[in-house]
Design a protein around this motif. Structure first.
Motif, PDB file in Angstrom:
ATOM      1  N   GLU A  90      -8.251  17.833   3.503  1.00 40.05           N
ATOM      2  CA  GLU A  90      -8.506  17.095   2.275  1.00 40.05           C
ATOM      3  C   GLU A  90      -7.762  15.761   2.301  1.00 40.05           C
ATOM      4  OE1 GLU A  90      -7.575  19.496  -1.102  1.00 40.05           O
ATOM      5  OE2 GLU A  90      -9.375  20.749  -0.857  1.00 40.05           O
ATOM      6  N   SER A  91      -8.175  14.865   1.414  1.00 39.09           N
ATOM      7  CA  SER A  91      -7.559  13.535   1.335  1.00 39.09           C
ATOM      8  C   SER A  91      -6.382  13.507   0.376  1.00 39.09           C
ATOM      9  CB  SER A  91      -8.604  12.508   0.874  1.00 39.09           C
ATOM     10  OG  SER A  91      -9.000  12.770  -0.480  1.00 39.09           O
ATOM     11  N   ALA A  92      -6.000  14.661  -0.166  1.00 41.63           N
ATOM     12  CA  ALA A  92      -4.984  14.692  -1.222  1.00 41.63           C
ATOM     13  C   ALA A  92      -3.673  14.061  -0.785  1.00 41.63           C
ATOM     14  CB  ALA A  92      -4.757  16.142  -1.672  1.00 41.63           C
ATOM     15  N   GLU A  93      -3.231  14.337   0.454  1.00 37.50           N
ATOM     16  CA  GLU A  93      -1.964  13.786   0.932  1.00 37.50           C
ATOM     17  C   GLU A  93      -2.044  12.273   1.086  1.00 37.50           C
ATOM     18  OE1 GLU A  93      -2.215  18.050   2.004  1.00 37.50           O
ATOM     19  OE2 GLU A  93      -3.567  16.337   2.286  1.00 37.50           O
ATOM     20  N   ARG A  94      -3.114  11.799   1.696  1.00 32.19           N
ATOM     21  CA  ARG A  94      -3.295  10.352   1.856  1.00 32.19           C
ATOM     22  C   ARG A  94      -3.350   9.664   0.502  1.00 32.19           C
ATOM     23  NH1 ARG A  94      -9.142   8.404   3.137  1.00 32.19           N
ATOM     24  NH2 ARG A  94      -9.214   8.932   0.918  1.00 32.19           N
ATOM     25  N   ASP A  95      -4.177  10.195  -0.383  1.00 33.08           N
ATOM     26  CA  ASP A  95      -4.353   9.573  -1.693  1.00 33.08           C
ATOM     27  C   ASP A  95      -3.042   9.543  -2.464  1.00 33.08           C
ATOM     28  OD1 ASP A  95      -6.977   9.499  -0.889  1.00 33.08           O
ATOM     29  OD2 ASP A  95      -7.645  11.103  -2.233  1.00 33.08           O
ATOM     30  N   ALA A  96      -2.278  10.642  -2.378  1.00 30.83           N
ATOM     31  CA  ALA A  96      -1.017  10.706  -3.118  1.00 30.83           C
ATOM     32  C   ALA A  96      -0.028   9.664  -2.615  1.00 30.83           C
ATOM     33  CB  ALA A  96      -0.413  12.107  -2.998  1.00 30.83           C
ATOM     34  N   GLU A  97       0.040   9.465  -1.289  1.00 35.54           N
ATOM     35  CA  GLU A  97       0.976   8.467  -0.754  1.00 35.54           C
ATOM     36  C   GLU A  97       0.581   7.060  -1.200  1.00 35.54           C
ATOM     37  OE1 GLU A  97       2.790   6.905   3.513  1.00 35.54           O
ATOM     38  OE2 GLU A  97       2.257   9.014   3.221  1.00 35.54           O
ATOM     39  N   LEU A  98      -0.710   6.765  -1.154  1.00 34.32           N
ATOM     40  CA  LEU A  98      -1.164   5.434  -1.560  1.00 34.32           C
ATOM     41  C   LEU A  98      -0.873   5.178  -3.033  1.00 34.32           C
ATOM     42  CD1 LEU A  98      -4.616   5.112   0.282  1.00 34.32           C
ATOM     43  CD2 LEU A  98      -2.365   4.303   0.999  1.00 34.32           C
ATOM     44  N   ILE A  99      -1.192   6.142  -3.875  1.00 30.75           N
ATOM     45  CA  ILE A  99      -1.009   5.935  -5.310  1.00 30.75           C
ATOM     46  C   ILE A  99       0.468   5.975  -5.684  1.00 30.75           C
ATOM     47  CG2 ILE A  99      -1.620   6.773  -7.605  1.00 30.75           C
ATOM     48  CD1 ILE A  99      -3.878   5.455  -5.880  1.00 30.75           C
ATOM     49  N   LEU A 100       1.258   6.769  -4.961  1.00 32.67           N
ATOM     50  CA  LEU A 100       2.695   6.804  -5.209  1.00 32.67           C
ATOM     51  C   LEU A 100       3.312   5.426  -4.962  1.00 32.67           C
ATOM     52  CD1 LEU A 100       4.744   9.071  -5.977  1.00 32.67           C
ATOM     53  CD2 LEU A 100       5.292   9.229  -3.549  1.00 32.67           C
ATOM     54  N   VAL A 101       2.937   4.802  -3.847  1.00 32.56           N
ATOM     55  CA  VAL A 101       3.445   3.462  -3.547  1.00 32.56           C
ATOM     56  C   VAL A 101       2.894   2.448  -4.548  1.00 32.56           C
ATOM     57  CG1 VAL A 101       3.437   1.594  -1.844  1.00 32.56           C
ATOM     58  CG2 VAL A 101       3.818   3.959  -1.111  1.00 32.56           C
ATOM     59  N   ALA A 102       1.623   2.591  -4.912  1.00 23.94           N
ATOM     60  CA  ALA A 102       1.029   1.686  -5.903  1.00 23.94           C
ATOM     61  C   ALA A 102       1.791   1.751  -7.218  1.00 23.94           C
ATOM     62  CB  ALA A 102      -0.443   2.040  -6.121  1.00 23.94           C
ATOM     63  N   ARG A 103       2.130   2.961  -7.649  1.00 28.56           N
ATOM     64  CA  ARG A 103       2.892   3.127  -8.886  1.00 28.56           C
ATOM     65  C   ARG A 103       4.282   2.485  -8.770  1.00 28.56           C
ATOM     66  NH1 ARG A 103       0.074   3.884 -13.358  1.00 28.56           N
ATOM     67  NH2 ARG A 103      -0.868   5.947 -13.598  1.00 28.56           N
ATOM     68  N   SER A 104       4.885   2.606  -7.586  1.00 24.06           N
ATOM     69  CA  SER A 104       6.251   2.092  -7.422  1.00 24.06           C
ATOM     70  C   SER A 104       6.304   0.573  -7.474  1.00 24.06           C
ATOM     71  CB  SER A 104       6.849   2.596  -6.106  1.00 24.06           C
ATOM     72  OG  SER A 104       6.377   1.855  -5.007  1.00 24.06           O
ATOM     73  N   VAL A 105       5.228  -0.103  -7.081  1.00 21.54           N
ATOM     74  CA  VAL A 105       5.232  -1.568  -7.080  1.00 21.54           C
ATOM     75  C   VAL A 105       4.578  -2.140  -8.326  1.00 21.54           C
ATOM     76  CG1 VAL A 105       5.146  -1.546  -4.557  1.00 21.54           C
ATOM     77  CG2 VAL A 105       3.023  -1.862  -5.845  1.00 21.54           C
ATOM     78  N   GLU A 106       3.975  -1.270  -9.123  1.00 16.49           N
ATOM     79  CA  GLU A 106       3.270  -1.713 -10.330  1.00 16.49           C
ATOM     80  C   GLU A 106       4.203  -2.493 -11.245  1.00 16.49           C
ATOM     81  OE1 GLU A 106       0.641   0.424 -13.897  1.00 16.49           O
ATOM     82  OE2 GLU A 106       1.996   1.604 -12.652  1.00 16.49           O
TER      83      GLU A 106
END
Length: 357
Positions: A214-230
């Motif tokens: 599944e893409s869950a791990e990839r998606d979580a890493e991308l969105i986690l970083v996106a949230r951190s720089v938001e």
């Protein structure tokens, strides 16, 4: 009659592969159809021409046309038909310039000399490598004389990473944000002008039958970083092999949540994978940046023997931010989806380092 049945089945296949990613299910059999949108658009054109010339089956024609329009909606921003998201750089102060090469080297590849030549030819300030193991580190360490600031995480599992930089790197760290064997790197880069740039280097695992189902791990890493720089006011760059295409819903979500800009929009696709199969290529290697930067050049580099081409980007740090409203803006449903992705993996945005804060 047989040809009409074949046309019907092929149109049904086109519709199925077009609609599946809309489902947003994380399984690779669903998420994988985000990748070949360009190929599916070409397939749709072929079906339209065949239908128009030989059958005039208007119901099938309308279905194929709708699929073509849908794929073009995702693809066209990555052509010269679209307005550029990042302005062309006008400044010429070399102390505000940053030249980055992002390269997935392919672990068993032994053409390190080809990559090193590109680093010298393009006078790269930063080299980030993905899939680099101890052998690659031994070869790339010849760059240390000119690029003395480094981050090293050699691994034999296709997720090793290295960063070599001409400019000082501060507050460096290697993290395993989602999976215990998939690193990311984070640093504060000091430009010659004295300005500091927050940098994140990523290589999440792809959704595939041989990696993560599944893409869950990839998606979580991308969105986690996106949230951190938001909402960050720092000059900021995220680059790496994200194992996601530029035109996927998840990459679009990353751009919306992070507020970062994509220098490819309005300039081209810069398809970096697969280097050996021209008919099956898509943009997997990315660089996103904050509105503080304008663009001198972005270029896909010649083959280095890997299954990826390296990506060269020359950015210019503007004295005054001038592109605040060029990027994508999140909608309430985007915020909800992003939160669901993070909650599914039970990760915390505070786990992402924030160099310079």
């Amino acid at each position: 009659m047989g040809m009409e049945i074949a046309l019907t089945l092929l149109t049904a296949l086109l519709v199925l592969t077009t609609v599946l990613p809309v489902w947003r299910h994380p399984h690779w059999l669903v998420r994988g159809w985000d990748f070949p949108r360009l190929q599916l658009a070409v397939f749709a054109v072929v079906l339209l021409v065949v239908n128009l010339c030989f059958f005039q089956a208007w119901g099938l024609f309308v279905l194929a046309l709708a699929c073509l329009c849908w794929h073009l909606w995702w693809i066209l921003p990555y052509t010269r038909l679209w307005r550029c998201e990042v302005n062309f750089a006008k400044g010429d102060d070399v102390n505000r310039r940053l030249r980055v090469i992002t390269a997935n080297v392919l672990t068993p590849n032994r053409r390190a000399d080809a990559l090193i030549k590109q680093v010298h030819a393009f006078h790269a300030d930063v080299l980030v490598t993905l899939e680099s193991d101890a052998w690659w580190q031994s070869q790339l360490d010849t760059l240390v004389r000119d690029m003395p600031y480094t981050l090293k995480c050699p691994l034999d599992n296709l997720y090793g990473m290295h960063v070599y930089s001409r400019f000082a790197l501060e507050e460096t760290s290697v993290e395993f944000l989602i999976e215990d064997d998939v690193p990311s790197m984070h640093a504060l880069l000091v430009l010659p002008c004295g300005e500091r740039v927050r940098m994140h280097f990523l290589h999440p695992a792809p959704p595939s039958p041989t990696e993560n189902p599944e893409s869950a791990e990839r998606d979580a890493e991308l969105i986690l970083v996106a949230r951190s720089v938001e909402g960050s006011t720092q000059p900021l760059i995220v680059t790496g092999d994200l194992n996601d295409v530029a035109w996927s819903a998840t990459t679009r979500l990353f751009r919306k949540i992070s507020g970062l800009l994509d220098p490819r929009v309005g300039r081209g696709m810069f398809n970096t994978f697969h280097a050996d199969y021209p008919f099956m290529r898509w943009p997997l290697d990315h660089i996103f940046h904050s509105h503080h930067f304008t663009l001198h050049k972005i270029q896909r580099l010649p083959s280095i023997g890997s299954d990826h081409f390296a990506l060269y980007t020359e950015l210019y740090l503007e004295p005054m931010a001038s592109q605040k409203h060029n990027g994508l803006q999140p909608e309430p449903e985007d915020e909800t989806w992003a939160q669901e992705i993070i909650q599914e993996k039970q990760v915390n945005v505070h786990d992402v380092p924030k160099p310079g804060k």
